[in-house]
Design an enzyme around this catalytic site. Sequence first.
Site, PDB file in Angstrom:
ATOM      1  N   GLU A   1       0.828  -1.215   0.000  1.00  0.00           N
ATOM      2  CA  GLU A   1       0.000   0.000   0.000  1.00  0.00           C
ATOM      3  C   GLU A   1       0.858   1.258   0.000  1.00  0.00           C
ATOM      4  OE1 GLU A   1      -0.686  -2.693   1.815  1.00  0.00           O
ATOM      5  OE2 GLU A   1      -2.555  -3.309   0.859  1.00  0.00           O
TER       6      GLU A   1
ATOM      7  N   HIS B   1     -12.192  -5.640   7.422  1.00  0.00           N
ATOM      8  CA  HIS B   1     -12.921  -5.472   6.163  1.00  0.00           C
ATOM      9  C   HIS B   1     -14.175  -4.652   6.410  1.00  0.00           C
ATOM     10  CE1 HIS B   1     -10.442  -9.092   5.669  1.00  0.00           C
ATOM     11  NE2 HIS B   1     -10.336  -8.724   4.400  1.00  0.00           N
TER      12      HIS B   1
END
Lengths: 395, 325
Positions: free
Chosen positions: B60, B130
Amino acid sequence: MTNPNNAGSGTIHQARFVDPRGPAIATLRLLRDDGRLYADARDPGLDRDTALAMHRSMVFIRLLDERMLAAQRQGRISFYLQSLGEEAEAVASAAALDPADMIMAQYREQGALHYRGFTLEQFMNQLFSNERDLGKGRQMPVHYGSKALNFMTISSPLATQIPQAAGYAYAQRLAGEAALTLCYFGEGAASEGDFHAGLNMAAVLRAPVIFFCRNNGYAISTPASEQFLGDGIASRAAGYGISAIRVDGADALAVYEATRLARARIMDQPQPILIEAISYRLGAHSSSDDPSGYRSREEEEHWRRRDPLARFRLWLQHQGWLDDAEDNRETDRLRQQILAALKQAEPLPKPPLESLISDVYASPPVRLEQQLAALREQVLRYPEHYVATAGRLKK
Amino acid sequence: MTRMNLLQAVNQALDLAMARDERVVCFGEDVGHFGGVFRATSGLQDKYGKHRCFNTPLTEQGIIGFANGMAARGFKPVAEIQFADYIYPAFDQIVNETAKFRYRSGNQFDVGGLVIRTPYGGGIAGGHYHSQSPEAYFVHTAGLRVLVPRDPAQARGLLLAAIECPDPVLFFEPKRLYRAAVGEVDEGDDPLPLDRAEVVQEGSDITLLAWGAQMEVLQKAAELAGQQNISCEIIDLRSLLPWDVETVIGSVMKTGRLLVNHEAPLTGGMAGEIAATVQEHCFLHLESPIARVCGLDTPYPLALEKEYMADHLKTFEAIVRTVNF
């Protein structure tokens, strides 16, 4: 490149660990201490004008560093970072580039910026963060940047520029530019996650970028022995599928040659290449640091004898390119010019109050305008407390 | 007008932007040929080539660092972070680099072309990693724009606006609505305006404020309140940074009451900023304390997700309490 998941790497049937202690990567050195080429070294064919420009940039940075460190000690600027002992790395690598190539630096590469044409006044304006500073006085001293010279503005967070360089270079390739990006960083910064991210992304996406590591032995007080256990930084390149070379960072000719060859390879075939230049940070880390607490005088003396400026100067003399008397006169002139520029930049006004809110966004949002209006009232109410801006505000 | 879901709207916006401007480039983890784990970039690699829509290594900080570099060169990267829960490795690149790029260089360099898309929010049994709604971390960062769409038309219009915008944008997509939110999208539509809230329903007794997936929650709660003759004004904030203070204040001046709802935990959440600002501007008009209906100050849970969420019933109860204060 071999991908072990796709076979091709062979198998063994007795457990055998790979030994990390292979032979160390050799260091490219062209110039002997006496400034002559090694017998088996190839002359990189550096022309006289380029060589003299490199020499002048190295001298410039040394004198600027000397004067501005003193200015910091006198409390005239808030902070300073020297390049002492590493002048050749930045200057010689920049000399091997095309002016269209982007340079992304860490903070100890002002020599590259000077070689590109950043003026004495521009250096001073940034150091004094006055209203003529290209960065509008917002960042600490030595955080230079110049769009016109393709030198990306420096930021303090270490290694963040490494994946950015990969992206910038990839964009250069997409745009069809005949240019690459050169990214400088120290061996300490190479421990950051962004080093890993940047090199891997550049490799996989074939970004035309030169990663240039200045391995000067220390990250502030942390010696390289506490930074990594492997063979420096260059040895890591193979793991990413990247070509690498290690050079003597105090040998301007070797740095020039390695960078020139790396550039040629990349222009021929887009790819990243890693250069590790070995040198020594002769000065303190910054004006806020005192190295006597963590390293010995003897060690410093050892490296002081490998002065990059002295070695390159000897080479220039052997070439018959340097008129000693004229060079000394020029150095004296430069010393005077630096002093004059300092005196000129120091009293210049700080940037105007409005510069506090411009450039946060392309145009200031309503809320920022309101904050500025409130601040303006405050400054007008207490003008003696906000001397930098009060006198310039209209009631 | 075409009927589509939120994912299709995102996909269409990307397609349109890439067709219009060669500088628009999409990348991230699994974004390439596969088209993204939610299929948001489906078909784009086939159409625009591997150089403009591609997979990156799984990093990321690398994705956003790379995107910053591309944007600094004048490109318009639309970088995808697979789940907003995984944006934190890139926090440094976003907060210290993206947000400050233009300011620190004196406007010599900028990364205004950058858009970071990322699915956020709970309600899908996503557990800790999530389900998160990390918008408040970024709202504290000058230099960023933060947008959250609530339906397909907004997703398309705001994403097109984000890509055209000269500032870097964080675009949080409510993943629980990816396929659930289906609506008419005007394909001739211009990009929607940024930093403008939208009054979705007019009312007179209380202002309800939220964004993204929680807009559904407000609608349901307002219906329940309506059955008790409470008239709710519903506002979709849309842009969290900069946010439309004027529209919100205007509404609260009229209704005298405010409820802010978000999925993220209460403490340090965006509702705190809104409540403080509104009480500063509407002090004499407020008839009850500002209510905040938010997630609990816990990590996002799995088994007790329903209990955790700032749902319509909690919101309805808070409306009744506020109106009867």
